[in-house]
Design a protein around this motif. Structure first.
Motif, PDB file in Angstrom:
ATOM      1  N   LEU B 255       0.834  -1.203   0.000  1.00  0.00           N
ATOM      2  CA  LEU B 255       0.000   0.000   0.000  1.00  0.00           C
ATOM      3  C   LEU B 255       0.872   1.257   0.000  1.00  0.00           C
ATOM      4  O   LEU B 255       0.572   2.246  -0.685  1.00  0.00           O
ATOM      5  N   ARG B 262       1.766   6.536  -7.089  1.00  0.00           N
ATOM      6  CA  ARG B 262       0.787   7.546  -7.455  1.00  0.00           C
ATOM      7  C   ARG B 262       1.422   8.937  -7.391  1.00  0.00           C
ATOM      8  O   ARG B 262       1.268   9.760  -8.290  1.00  0.00           O
ATOM      9  N   GLY B 282      -8.745  -2.855   4.038  1.00  0.00           N
ATOM     10  CA  GLY B 282      -8.333  -1.701   3.258  1.00  0.00           C
ATOM     11  C   GLY B 282      -7.596  -2.032   1.973  1.00  0.00           C
ATOM     12  O   GLY B 282      -7.406  -1.167   1.130  1.00  0.00           O
ATOM     13  N   ASP B 284      -8.578  -3.499  -0.525  1.00  0.00           N
ATOM     14  CA  ASP B 284      -9.440  -3.299  -1.688  1.00  0.00           C
ATOM     15  C   ASP B 284      -9.830  -1.838  -1.875  1.00  0.00           C
ATOM     16  O   ASP B 284     -10.577  -1.500  -2.776  1.00  0.00           O
ATOM     17  N   LEU B 285      -9.345  -0.968  -1.023  1.00  0.00           N
ATOM     18  CA  LEU B 285      -9.777   0.431  -1.032  1.00  0.00           C
ATOM     19  C   LEU B 285      -9.131   1.290  -2.113  1.00  0.00           C
ATOM     20  O   LEU B 285      -9.802   2.112  -2.743  1.00  0.00           O
ATOM     21  N   PRO B 286      -7.844   1.150  -2.338  1.00  0.00           N
ATOM     22  CA  PRO B 286      -7.228   2.073  -3.302  1.00  0.00           C
ATOM     23  C   PRO B 286      -7.648   1.779  -4.735  1.00  0.00           C
ATOM     24  O   PRO B 286      -8.219   0.725  -5.025  1.00  0.00           O
ATOM     25  N   THR B 287      -7.395   2.716  -5.608  1.00  0.00           N
ATOM     26  CA  THR B 287      -7.523   2.496  -7.032  1.00  0.00           C
ATOM     27  C   THR B 287      -6.117   2.570  -7.591  1.00  0.00           C
ATOM     28  O   THR B 287      -5.490   3.620  -7.471  1.00  0.00           O
ATOM     29  N   GLU B 331      -6.814  -5.366  -8.817  1.00  0.00           N
ATOM     30  CA  GLU B 331      -6.526  -4.503  -9.973  1.00  0.00           C
ATOM     31  C   GLU B 331      -5.080  -4.067 -10.128  1.00  0.00           C
ATOM     32  O   GLU B 331      -4.744  -3.372 -11.082  1.00  0.00           O
TER      33      GLU B 331
END
Lengths: 338, 338
Positions: B255, B262, B282, B284-287, B331
């Motif tokens: 993470l 980013r 968490g 699964d939270l970010p893009t 992803e």
DNA sequence: CTGAAAGCGCTTACAG
DNA sequence: CTGAAAGCGCTTACAG
């Protein structure tokens, strides 16, 4: 007998003060004093006793001490839901101060159930010197009752006559509402948490007061659960409410709502602004990162333990500590697009 | 002063078996038996005693019981870092099984320090019936030593002769490597965790074995800490390594790396694929949502407590349980763009 | 089925 | 400064 070699598989017999008394040629009482009241006997004997104790690998038996003294050196920490990341910092802060003061933390999870919470509290109460009740789902009378038998401090809950530490919702929430108002939001929603939650009451009240002061319209929507899934499931109601911004009971709910918005192609913050509460681990992870109001959880955990220790020592009768929240402006809030 | 009851401010004297003995006209021994060995005395007296006990609000004093029996009804849970969300599910699972079996969990955080861990272990050991060591940073000999004095089960760590439950890295990792290979990745990195971590060793080994089997080149990069910040700080080294994919020691590190990517305009997964480990809250939270390998933490926590309870009962001598991991394809992995 | 007694490991007035 | 003794609340052989 050698020190580490030939112990039975399980259960080497632990040394007692009698063993070190024998090894030193003094009485058990003297050993006890040497180990617990330094300075109360001649430096020489104290030294000899300490060495013998170390040699024998002596460890004080806390159970045995607890009997005559009534002090277990242990604090109970009860949370309503251990799964909620919001408690991590609190637990950590509490653990740290407990350890610094030679106290051990016992903790239990009551899974949002007030019955389980009462059971846990009563079960733990006999084994600890004091209880920390976090986000209690009990009613005031039950908490007062518990507090009458042993030292207790409530966290995220104010009960008359009971020591407690809570966040002051106001500073963070004021900024949040001000920002929304400045952005032009006029019709907003409060996505509510559990009715039994005192904090939900506070946040709700604060949102309503502040928003009404600004002349904003505010609707309340009940989230089915104070979890991510609860937030996700609230989406249809939020949608139907036709608001441009929602303030959620907590970050979990806000995060769940964010997920639903994404799934339904609702742009946050363009179509909908979302504000959470707590600033839990992960709140900054999504895109948009969650705007939220932060409670000083770690600090609250530390203060709560200190307070509890103080009331155990008989220093404080009943203190209420109110720590300010802080607005954390991230990416999930903006002016409504249309 | 305040109105809630007539009890002294703190410390209503708790009832003992002597009180209920007196109230019932039986001996304390009989009370003890009535309460603890149901069926060993006439149903009538047992009933009377139970009622009197309830009436007097009697609660067994676990300290007092612990002395003659040597059983405290308490289990110690030691984790290396309570702040890591990975332990939440484990703690929850453990707590649940403990409660179901009438045991109380005591827990302590050793903050990635092996000294603190040993201190905690020794301090706790005298107060508990058994110890759960999670992600221990001690060496094998120290763990064996601890296990020789009281029942102990290790989690996320296999030590010869010591009961333990660990995830089998292989299934999840195999799928991860296969996927990367299929996507065309040929040069990948392992972003390593703490050297003292047994799990790091396992993951590292697994990644290297699997990747080499596939003929991939693999470089190792040491993360300064097994945290989000550690991952973020590793960015320059990852960049310099010129790989198309990185497998991180854990999700926290992954993470943190995602965040750095980013910030630096590196597209994940276009420029770089990232795989985490643990599937923490968490992930699964970010893009993009983090692709990761999931350990069955909750299950491990439950199994570990059951095993510990079993060795306390003297049932099991030393068992090792290996639970499969699972690949969670989200992803952050794809074919490298260039 | 039930009681009297000893003991778990420690602490702490009470005496020297 | 140190020891002998009583006691904390419970359990559990040992006898009835």
């Amino acid at each position: 007998m050698d020190g580490s070699g030939r112990s039975a598989p399980k259960g080497r017999v632990p040394a007692t003060i009698y063993d070190v008394a024998r090894a030193t040629g003094v009485s058990p009482s003297t050993v006890s004093r040497a180990l617990n009241k330094p300075g109360r006997l001649s430096a020489a004997t104290e030294q000899r006793i300490r060495e013998a104790a170390a040699e024998l690998g002596y460890r004080m038996n806390p159970m045995a001490r607890a009997l005559p003294t009534g002090k277990t050196g242990t604090l109970g920490l009860l949370v309503s839901d251990l799964t909620n990341p919001v408690y991590f910092d609190l637990v950590r802060g509490a653990e740290r101060i407990a350890r610094e003061n030679g106290a051990t933390l016992i903790f239990a999870d009551s899974q949002e159930s007030s019955e389980l919470e009462r059971d846990n509290a009563e079960r733990l109460q006999v084994a600890v010197d004091g209880l920390l009740l976090v986000a209690s789902r009990l009613d005031d009378a039950q908490i007062q009752e518990l507090a009458s038998v042993k030292p207790l401090v409530a966290v995220n809950r104010l009960v008359s006559g009971v020591s407690g530490v809570v966040p002051d919702v106001s500073p963070g929430m004021t900024e949040a509402i001000n920002l929304l108002h400045r952005h032009g939001h006029r019709r907003i929603a409060y996505l509510a948490g559990p009715e039994a939650s005192w904090m939900n009451g506070m946040r709700r009240l604060s949102v309503f007061d502040l928003a009404e002061d600004k002349g904003m319209t505010i609707v309340e929507i009940q989230s089915p659960a104070p979890t991510r899934d609860g937030g996700t499931e609230s989406y249809p109601l939020v949608k139907a409410a036709n608001v441009t911004a929602v303030l959620a009971y907590n970050d979990l709910v806000a995060l769940g709502l964010l997920r639903a918005c994404r799934a339904h192609g609702v742009d946050v913050p363009g179509d909908l602004s979302v504000v959470g509460f707590d600033d839990i681990f992960g709140a900054d992870l999504p895109t948009p990162a969650l705007t939220t109001v932060r409670s000083p959880m770690s600090d609250m955990g530390m203060r709560a333990v200190r307070m509890l220790l103080a009331v155990i020592e008989g220093e404080a009768e009943s203190t209420q500590l109110i720590l300010p929240t802080e607005f954390v402006n991230r990416e999930s809030t903006a002016a409504p697009r249309r």
